[in-house]
Structures are given as structure tokens and as C-alpha cells.
Motif scaffolding. Sequence first.
Motif, mmCIF file in Angstrom:
data_model
loop_
_atom_site.group_PDB
_atom_site.id
_atom_site.type_symbol
_atom_site.label_atom_id
_atom_site.label_comp_id
_atom_site.label_asym_id
_atom_site.label_seq_id
_atom_site.Cartn_x
_atom_site.Cartn_y
_atom_site.Cartn_z
ATOM 1 N N SER A 205 0.658 -1.276 -0.042
ATOM 2 C CA SER A 205 0.043 -0.015 0.028
ATOM 3 C C SER A 205 0.788 1.323 -0.143
ATOM 4 N N ASP B 156 -1.482 -1.140 -3.852
ATOM 5 C CA ASP B 156 -2.721 -0.606 -3.600
ATOM 6 C C ASP B 156 -2.545 0.948 -3.453
ATOM 7 N N ILE C 230 -5.140 -1.398 -6.857
ATOM 8 C CA ILE C 230 -6.388 -1.137 -6.202
ATOM 9 C C ILE C 230 -6.709 0.601 -5.961
#
Length: 532
Positions: free
Chosen positions: A275, A314, A382
Motif C-alpha cells: 500500500s 494499493d 487497487i
Amino acid sequence: MLRNIGLSLLIYFFKFIFMRKRLTSSGAAIFPLLFLSAVIFTACKKDSKSDPQPGNPDPVNNTAKSDEDSLKYLMYRTMQVSYVSGGRSTTTDLPSYYWYTQVPAIDPFSATYAKAEDLLSAMINKVSPTDRYSFLDRTGSLANKLQNGISQDAAPGEGGSYGMEVTYALDQSNKSHLMVLYTDKNGPASAADIQRGAEITAINGDANIAYDNGGPISQKVYAAIHSSKQVTLTVRKPKATATVTIPLTSTSFKINPILFDNVSNVGGRQVGYFSFYTFSSIYGDNDAPTNTKQVLDQLFAKFKAAGIQDLIVDLRYNGGGAVVTAEYLDNAIAPASAGGQVMYNFIYNNKLTANLSRTGLESVVKFDGTTGGLNLTRVFFITSGSTASASELTLQNLKPYMNVILVGDKTYGKPVGFIPFTLSIYKSGQEKYMGDLYAINFETKNARQEGGYFTGIDVNKQATDFVNVPWGDAQDEHLQQIYSYINTGAFKRDASTERVISNPDSRKVMSTALPSGSFNGMIDYRQRGGIR
């Protein structure tokens, strides 16, 4: 035509040019463009102390104008007439603003515009709704945050940051809760063990913090999180019932843009995940590698050693940043077939395009001759409505060379970016910094000339963001969909409603409930262009 410059500035220039060569993680050399004229015309405010020379008239300093009038004048001219010599040139015709042809002639000294921001709004509203991006930074804090990787929400010397992002989220009864989206590993909030999914129940003892649709309560919350030097939060940590009171003091710290990473086995395949919340630059204004480069080097070395076969990036809260970091990621992720090929194209206004060799502006960026060596054929991203600019650039650049699969929600839509211009005035021979201008200067398109996604980029599969689900957890709906695709070649049916019913603690993110404290955009710090 060029201003006289002192010996120290010349030494600075040649030192910068010859020390600029750097190697990416794959070992391929890159030579970011920064020319002598860029040093002359847009040098950092701390480096230049010369008065404008007589050969380059300076109406601002020769008339009795206020500092604000001077700022308005220089901003207008930089955008609409010529950026050369900080907007003072009367012999060049090089407007920097991408949409300058849509802005009619405006008197920047008009009392109609009390502040430079008022003038800027009047200008960009002429091309609205296309330009919802341009702005003026009077503090210089953005450059320090994105280019040098030093986090600060306040002006330099006036404080730092708590290193966290918050928003409102809804429970199964549609009641709002103030939740922590993420915390930077190096920030004060993380040091106090405040993590994603924590609920804030009071700020400085004030429990009146319920969502009010952008009203005074929301403004109060935003100011406390992003503009204060000290704050006391009452927090309910994930899976806890009791609350704790945590005092925080804002500090400046080295940004770590990686919130979480891991490698997991999914159906017998090694899958890397990370992320990433901001595109802070991999090189600072002193040309030294930043902490961002260090942590990215370590991350991709880990993925390569693990022999990952799929990668999940992400970017759901990533509003962008430095394009050089987007290029780093693309070089690290792209297959070998992309080596030496076009990564993306810059498009400027007609006058800059006609003078590319004169300005030193890049028109094409290519992949390194040898890419990162992960041997991937596809990559998952994402995304959400907060995924913007450099994030969108990163995934768009890979589409001509591999299968790019998006899960989450439609992106923000920002295929344009900035070359920052520092605006200064001179008083008694001393330079006074007035602000950094970020007005749209270029558009980008990938190797297939795909771009223009002003309304966002659609996803392959929608998924709902529940902030109470930890990073990398298999219960994350985004990961469930991606794992299903890895295992079966197809996404699973939607499960958001079932999740809320089965788990009353679910907190569905209200993505636009609070403005983000993070930057939204893409900046090319290499191309502070000037006449060569």
C-alpha cells in the motif's frame, strides 16, 4: 537576454549538472533535465539574491505596487505571457499555462482581485470544469514534502505533521464515525500506536465531531488534524471496547510512503502486495536519494528475492506526487519487453511545443533499457476516487506492455500536471519569496497515446472500502476479488451488503466526507524550464 549571474550560481549549476547522474534499482542511468536557464529563472528562493538587471524591465519593482499586486502580476505573466525571468521578461513569448488560450486578457492589478488566489480562480474558471487543479502555495511546504520527502502540514519552521489521514465512515445504521485511514510509519501518530481502523471519539475533549456535510464541525476536525501543532485524541483502537486518550505533537519527519507490504501464497502463487500513499520524490532538491528511494529499493529487492508471480499495488488513497517516482515504479514493474520503449509522452501548449529545444522540455520518457526483472505479465491496482494523477500515470504507462487490472472504484481523473514556478519580488536588492505557482503545464499520454481521462479511469471490478479491515487482510473486499481472479480467472459476486449485515463493526468509507490533507497531482521537478 540572460540575466547576469554570480560566480557562485555558475558553480552551483555546473556542480548540479555533472552530479545529476543517478542509477535506478535496475542499474540503468537516467539524466533528469535541469538547465542553466532553470537555475537562473526559477532558482530556489534561498539561492538567488540578485536584483533584476536593467536589460530585463521589471514593472513590478519600478512602480509603487503592494507585494500582493506584485504577486498577482508575476503569476499572471508566468501563466499567460512568459515564465522567463520569473514572469518579468518582455522579449519572450512563452506562456507556461497549458490552457492559456482559453483565458481572456485580465488586468492583474485590478481591485476586483484582492488576493492572488482570487485572480487565479478567475483565470482557471474560464476553462472550468477542466481545470479543478491549479493552485498557489505560499508556504513552500509542498515542495519540501514531495521533493525532499519531509512531512509538514504547516509552513516551514512552524511545525510538522501528525502523519495520519482521517475520514468519516458509516456503520450499518448509516451513523458516521471519525476513523483513521492510515498513518505514516515514521509519524507521531504511528509512534503513539494509532493505526488504520482506529476510531476517534473526541478531539481535545470535544465529542461533538459527527459528520455535518462539510460544515463547521468538519472544518474543525480538519483544522485539528492538519493545521494544529498539538492535539489530544480520544481513540478506540481496532477491536477494543474502551477508549484511550493520546496527546500528539506535530513534527517534521522523513516520509515513508509504504504503509504496508507482504508476500502471500494465493493458490500456489507468490503474490506481492504493498500500500503506497504518496509519490514523494526519490531524489531531493540536493540531488541526494531520499528515504522514499531507500524503502522502494528494499521493497522491490524483497519481491524479487521472493520470486513473486503476481503484484498488487494499493493506491486507494494516493493522490499522486513526483513523476520521477511514478517512473521508478513503472521501471520496477514492467516486463522485459518494455525495456527502452516509450513509457509516456508530455503534451504542452502550442508555444512551448514549438520551442522544445529552446526550453529544454522533455517530450518523451522511455523505460530503462533493462526493467526491474520481476517477470510479471500482469499487475493489479487497487483504486478509488482518491487515486489521482501520478497514480493514474503509473498504471496507464504499463497498459501497452502488460495486463493491468483495476479493482475498487473509478479513479479521480487527472491526466495533467505541474512544473512548479517560484515567484519572488525584490526589495532593496533582497529577494522576497512570495509563493510557488502550480498551474497546469502539461498533459500526459502513454505509448499508445491514451489519455484524456478527466472523469477518471474505470475499474475492472468494483469493491467497497471498509476502513476497519487492516492492511493486507484477506477480509479486505479488494483482496478477496483479486484472490478470486488469481485462483479462478474470474471475480466473485459482490459481498458488501453481506459483510455489513454479518459484521456490525464494519465501517464503510465516505470517500469525500473530508478533504484530504495529502497532495493531489503530479509534479515534474526536473523541468523547471527556461530559455537555453
